[in-house]
Design a protein around this motif. Structure first.
Motif, PDB file in Angstrom:
ATOM      1  N   MET A  70       0.858  -1.191   0.000  1.00 42.73           N
ATOM      2  CA  MET A  70       0.000   0.000   0.000  1.00 42.73           C
ATOM      3  C   MET A  70       0.887   1.231   0.000  1.00 42.73           C
ATOM      4  SD  MET A  70       0.057   1.519   3.269  1.00 42.73           S
ATOM      5  CE  MET A  70       1.145   1.027   4.604  1.00 42.73           C
ATOM      6  N   LEU A  71       0.307   2.353  -0.453  1.00 47.12           N
ATOM      7  CA  LEU A  71       1.045   3.607  -0.485  1.00 47.12           C
ATOM      8  C   LEU A  71       0.098   4.748  -0.119  1.00 47.12           C
ATOM      9  CD1 LEU A  71       3.826   4.853  -0.998  1.00 47.12           C
ATOM     10  CD2 LEU A  71       3.143   5.247  -3.368  1.00 47.12           C
ATOM     11  N   LYS A  72      -0.243   4.796   1.150  1.00 46.13           N
ATOM     12  CA  LYS A  72      -1.001   5.924   1.665  1.00 46.13           C
ATOM     13  C   LYS A  72      -0.790   5.995   3.173  1.00 46.13           C
ATOM     14  CE  LYS A  72      -5.520   3.605   2.196  1.00 46.13           C
ATOM     15  NZ  LYS A  72      -6.957   3.701   1.856  1.00 46.13           N
ATOM     16  N   HIS A  73      -0.938   7.201   3.705  1.00 48.27           N
ATOM     17  CA  HIS A  73      -0.770   7.389   5.140  1.00 48.27           C
ATOM     18  C   HIS A  73      -1.942   6.735   5.875  1.00 48.27           C
ATOM     19  CE1 HIS A  73       2.455   9.966   4.061  1.00 48.27           C
ATOM     20  NE2 HIS A  73       1.717  10.986   3.664  1.00 48.27           N
ATOM     21  N   ARG A  74      -1.623   6.088   7.005  1.00 52.06           N
ATOM     22  CA  ARG A  74      -2.638   5.379   7.777  1.00 52.06           C
ATOM     23  C   ARG A  74      -2.547   5.782   9.244  1.00 52.06           C
ATOM     24  NH1 ARG A  74      -3.664   1.059   3.905  1.00 52.06           N
ATOM     25  NH2 ARG A  74      -5.475   0.424   5.139  1.00 52.06           N
ATOM     26  N   SER A  75      -3.644   5.598   9.948  1.00 54.23           N
ATOM     27  CA  SER A  75      -3.686   5.910  11.371  1.00 54.23           C
ATOM     28  C   SER A  75      -4.567   4.889  12.077  1.00 54.23           C
ATOM     29  CB  SER A  75      -4.225   7.331  11.588  1.00 54.23           C
ATOM     30  OG  SER A  75      -4.423   7.587  12.959  1.00 54.23           O
ATOM     31  N   PHE A  76      -4.180   4.558  13.327  1.00 55.51           N
ATOM     32  CA  PHE A  76      -4.876   3.509  14.079  1.00 55.51           C
ATOM     33  C   PHE A  76      -5.063   3.957  15.527  1.00 55.51           C
ATOM     34  CE2 PHE A  76      -1.899   1.936  10.938  1.00 55.51           C
ATOM     35  CZ  PHE A  76      -2.724   1.222  10.073  1.00 55.51           C
ATOM     36  N   GLU A  77      -6.208   3.615  16.090  1.00 58.12           N
ATOM     37  CA  GLU A  77      -6.499   3.939  17.486  1.00 58.12           C
ATOM     38  C   GLU A  77      -6.056   2.776  18.365  1.00 58.12           C
ATOM     39  OE1 GLU A  77      -7.427   6.668  18.868  1.00 58.12           O
ATOM     40  OE2 GLU A  77      -7.827   7.815  17.042  1.00 58.12           O
ATOM     41  N   GLY A  78      -4.856   2.905  18.920  1.00 58.15           N
ATOM     42  CA  GLY A  78      -4.281   1.800  19.676  1.00 58.15           C
ATOM     43  C   GLY A  78      -5.101   1.389  20.884  1.00 58.15           C
ATOM     44  N   ILE A 327      -1.552   5.386  16.646  1.00 58.24           N
ATOM     45  CA  ILE A 327      -0.407   5.032  15.809  1.00 58.24           C
ATOM     46  C   ILE A 327      -0.596   5.664  14.443  1.00 58.24           C
ATOM     47  CG2 ILE A 327       0.782   3.159  14.603  1.00 58.24           C
ATOM     48  CD1 ILE A 327       0.149   1.331  16.916  1.00 58.24           C
ATOM     49  N   THR A 328       0.455   6.327  13.922  1.00 61.29           N
ATOM     50  CA  THR A 328       0.441   6.771  12.541  1.00 61.29           C
ATOM     51  C   THR A 328       1.492   5.991  11.763  1.00 61.29           C
ATOM     52  OG1 THR A 328       1.954   8.596  13.065  1.00 61.29           O
ATOM     53  CG2 THR A 328      -0.410   9.083  13.064  1.00 61.29           C
ATOM     54  N   LEU A 329       1.170   5.684  10.517  1.00 61.15           N
ATOM     55  CA  LEU A 329       2.080   4.997   9.610  1.00 61.15           C
ATOM     56  C   LEU A 329       2.235   5.850   8.360  1.00 61.15           C
ATOM     57  CD1 LEU A 329       3.719   2.628   8.416  1.00 61.15           C
ATOM     58  CD2 LEU A 329       1.534   1.602   7.717  1.00 61.15           C
ATOM     59  N   HIS A 330       3.444   6.350   8.128  1.00 64.20           N
ATOM     60  CA  HIS A 330       3.753   7.129   6.941  1.00 64.20           C
ATOM     61  C   HIS A 330       4.738   6.302   6.112  1.00 64.20           C
ATOM     62  CE1 HIS A 330       2.796  10.632   9.828  1.00 64.20           C
ATOM     63  NE2 HIS A 330       1.715  10.300   9.151  1.00 64.20           N
ATOM     64  N   PRO A 331       4.256   5.675   5.053  1.00 68.81           N
ATOM     65  CA  PRO A 331       5.080   4.692   4.339  1.00 68.81           C
ATOM     66  C   PRO A 331       6.121   5.327   3.424  1.00 68.81           C
ATOM     67  CG  PRO A 331       2.945   4.909   3.286  1.00 68.81           C
ATOM     68  CD  PRO A 331       2.892   5.752   4.520  1.00 68.81           C
ATOM     69  N   LEU A 367       0.060  -4.502   6.858  1.00 66.92           N
ATOM     70  CA  LEU A 367      -1.025  -4.315   7.815  1.00 66.92           C
ATOM     71  C   LEU A 367      -1.701  -5.650   8.098  1.00 66.92           C
ATOM     72  CD1 LEU A 367      -0.553  -1.401   6.716  1.00 66.92           C
ATOM     73  CD2 LEU A 367      -3.004  -1.023   7.031  1.00 66.92           C
ATOM     74  N   THR A 368      -1.989  -5.905   9.358  1.00 62.74           N
ATOM     75  CA  THR A 368      -2.688  -7.126   9.739  1.00 62.74           C
ATOM     76  C   THR A 368      -4.193  -6.881   9.824  1.00 62.74           C
ATOM     77  OG1 THR A 368      -2.628  -6.727  12.115  1.00 62.74           O
ATOM     78  CG2 THR A 368      -0.681  -7.775  11.117  1.00 62.74           C
ATOM     79  N   GLU A 369      -4.933  -7.957   9.979  1.00 57.24           N
ATOM     80  CA  GLU A 369      -6.374  -7.838  10.180  1.00 57.24           C
ATOM     81  C   GLU A 369      -6.679  -7.054  11.458  1.00 57.24           C
ATOM     82  OE1 GLU A 369      -8.030 -11.743  10.098  1.00 57.24           O
ATOM     83  OE2 GLU A 369      -7.548 -12.078   7.974  1.00 57.24           O
ATOM     84  N   GLU A 370      -5.847  -7.219  12.476  1.00 57.98           N
ATOM     85  CA  GLU A 370      -6.043  -6.477  13.719  1.00 57.98           C
ATOM     86  C   GLU A 370      -5.892  -4.974  13.493  1.00 57.98           C
ATOM     87  OE1 GLU A 370      -7.087  -7.620  16.488  1.00 57.98           O
ATOM     88  OE2 GLU A 370      -6.812  -9.788  16.261  1.00 57.98           O
ATOM     89  N   ALA A 371      -4.977  -4.583  12.610  1.00 62.56           N
ATOM     90  CA  ALA A 371      -4.786  -3.158  12.319  1.00 62.56           C
ATOM     91  C   ALA A 371      -6.024  -2.563  11.658  1.00 62.56           C
ATOM     92  CB  ALA A 371      -3.565  -2.968  11.434  1.00 62.56           C
ATOM     93  N   LEU A 372      -6.605  -3.279  10.732  1.00 59.35           N
ATOM     94  CA  LEU A 372      -7.783  -2.755  10.027  1.00 59.35           C
ATOM     95  C   LEU A 372      -8.958  -2.557  10.971  1.00 59.35           C
ATOM     96  CD1 LEU A 372      -7.716  -4.667   6.618  1.00 59.35           C
ATOM     97  CD2 LEU A 372      -6.631  -2.503   7.255  1.00 59.35           C
ATOM     98  N   ARG A 373      -9.035  -3.347  12.031  1.00 52.09           N
ATOM     99  CA  ARG A 373     -10.144  -3.224  12.983  1.00 52.09           C
ATOM    100  C   ARG A 373     -10.085  -1.917  13.767  1.00 52.09           C
ATOM    101  NH1 ARG A 373      -8.821  -8.888  14.006  1.00 52.09           N
ATOM    102  NH2 ARG A 373     -10.385 -10.214  12.984  1.00 52.09           N
ATOM    103  N   GLN A 377     -10.403   5.882   9.509  1.00 51.95           N
ATOM    104  CA  GLN A 377     -10.657   6.040   8.081  1.00 51.95           C
ATOM    105  C   GLN A 377     -10.441   7.494   7.650  1.00 51.95           C
ATOM    106  OE1 GLN A 377     -11.145   3.428   6.147  1.00 51.95           O
ATOM    107  NE2 GLN A 377     -11.148   2.039   7.928  1.00 51.95           N
ATOM    108  N   GLY A 378      -9.927   7.679   6.448  1.00 51.47           N
ATOM    109  CA  GLY A 378      -9.773   9.010   5.889  1.00 51.47           C
ATOM    110  C   GLY A 378      -8.544   9.762   6.346  1.00 51.47           C
ATOM    111  N   TYR A 379      -7.676   9.141   7.114  1.00 47.43           N
ATOM    112  CA  TYR A 379      -6.505   9.846   7.637  1.00 47.43           C
ATOM    113  C   TYR A 379      -5.624  10.392   6.522  1.00 47.43           C
ATOM    114  CZ  TYR A 379      -2.000  10.604   9.937  1.00 47.43           C
ATOM    115  OH  TYR A 379      -0.820  11.159  10.382  1.00 47.43           O
ATOM    116  N   THR A 380      -5.501   9.641   5.441  1.00 49.06           N
ATOM    117  CA  THR A 380      -4.598  10.074   4.374  1.00 49.06           C
ATOM    118  C   THR A 380      -5.009  11.406   3.764  1.00 49.06           C
ATOM    119  OG1 THR A 380      -3.442   9.278   2.388  1.00 49.06           O
ATOM    120  CG2 THR A 380      -5.821   8.893   2.502  1.00 49.06           C
TER     121      THR A 380
END
Length: 385
Positions: A70-78, A327-331, A367-373, A377-380
């Motif tokens: 993937m090539l987009k910025h992602r964010s997750f609520e830890g 968590i933010t992920l900037h690839p 990204l794992t299935e746990e990350a997608l949960r 959305q829309g962080y990028t």
């Protein structure tokens, strides 16, 4: 990497007879995470550490990858990872590659009826919430908020928590964690310009030797499979040990930030080094003091590394809507930087109280299935606000 420690009783010379009061021999064990070619410790057991009496059916616990590319910025609520009673069940890998796994955990109970050994990876456990003790063959390590617990692979341990509210950020590394080479003298001492020194490293204490026979379950992870190995004697039967390979703790609160007249690049925050990734600590610090300084970080291109930031506490002037445990992920491959308005807002600010852990990997993360949960959305698109 750590300095030499000795606890308990050991013989005058290694690999020589070391006898018990009854005349029998203690059982010597060499412990090293890179064969016979790196740091090691020698442990002396009352009983041989090899007496398996039963095995359980193995359980597959490998992370389930949901997105390999993937090539987009992602964010997750830890903190949206739900608490679970059991320590191992609570561990949820969210970002993975062949060099490391980034894991979130919210265990509610202590490990009392089993021990754990990660036979694949060194573990770096950052304590976001909770206090307690790490129990090992080497002794005990008391931990609290802000502690990095470094556990060499193959270490048998239990964690005893003081409360049911615990939040952990864990990095499993398939290579040893090291101090950055630029911090070290040619003989291995941490130099004056290092943001921490040996005084800040807490090694095991209070070696308790337990001489018990019975059925002791050591859950051991190897290649994504959890094996239940039952031993006939207690694993903490060590009468003494010495060496340079053991679990230890370094507190993020003991990291001394490096500042300058203009904004400093992320390497000044580096805390640990590993194969193909680094770990950094963003700590409370004074801002840049050039009269025209811009405290907010400049836009930068991630061309050869994925940047993961785990937010711990404080206000972050470069980003909106930050929550604890986010968590933010900037690839690698696309630039990122401050959110709109953050640059102007930062001018004139004198200090920050932000606290965060960063992991930069030089191979892409999946990204794992746990990350997608737990994804925001829309962080990028958030730079367009």
């Amino acid at each position: 990497m750590p300095h030499y420690i000795k606890l308990g009783s050991i013989p005058h010379k290694r690999h020589t007879q070391f006898r018990k009061p009854d005349g029998g021999l203690y059982s010597e064990q060499l412990f090293s995470t890179e064969g016979f070619s790196d740091d090691y410790s020698l442990l002396y057991h009352i009983h041989p550490p090899t007496q398996i009496i039963h095995t359980d059916e193995p359980i597959v616990v490998a992370p389930k990858v949901a997105e390999e590319k993937m090539l987009k910025h992602r964010s997750f609520e830890g903190f949206n990872v739900q608490p679970e009673a059991d320590y191992l069940n609570s561990r949820k890998a969210v970002l993975v590659n062949n060099d490391c796994h980034i894991v979130l955990a919210a265990p509610q109970q202590s490990m009392t009826n089993y021990f754990y050994k990660n036979a694949d990876a060194d573990e770096l456990i950052f304590i976001h919430e909770g206090t307690g003790k790490l129990l090992t063959q080497y002794g005990q390590l008391a931990f609290s908020y802000g502690d990095y617990i470094v556990i060499p692979r193959g270490t048998i341990y239990q964690i005893h928590f003081d409360t049911a509210d615990n939040r952990l950020f864990i990095v499993e590394s398939f290579s040893p964690f090291r101090y950055p080479k630029r911090y070290l003298s040619k003989h291995g001492q941490l130099l004056e310009h290092s943001p921490y020194c040996e005084r800040d490293i807490r090694g095991p204490e209070n070696l308790v030797t337990i001489d018990e026979k019975g059925d002791f379950l050591i859950k051991t992870k190897k290649k994504g499979v959890l094996y239940g190995l039952h031993y006939g004697t207690h694993p903490f039967d060590v009468i003494g040990w010495d060496g340079c390979c053991y679990p230890y703790i370094f507190s993020i609160h003991d990291f001394e930030p490096i500042t300058g007249r203009v904004h400093q690049p992320p390497p000044v925050h580096q805390t640990f080094d590993a194969h193909n990734f680094v770990v950094c600590s963003f700590c409370p610090r004074l801002y840049d003091y050039h009269p025209n300084a811009i405290p907010a970080p400049y836009n930068h291109s991630n061309i050869d590394s994925d940047e993961v930031l785990y937010y711990v506490a404080g206000d972050f002037m470069s980003r909106k809507h930050v929550t604890r445990g986010m968590i933010t992920l900037h690839p690698a491959g696309i630039p990122h930087g401050p959110h709109p308005g953050a640059v102007e807002k930062s001018i004139g600010k004198k200090e920050t109280q932000e606290l965060a852990v960063m992991v930069d990997t030089f191979h892409p993360l999946q990204l794992t299935e746990e990350a997608l949960r737990i994804e925001n959305q829309g962080y990028t698109m958030s730079w367009a606000e």
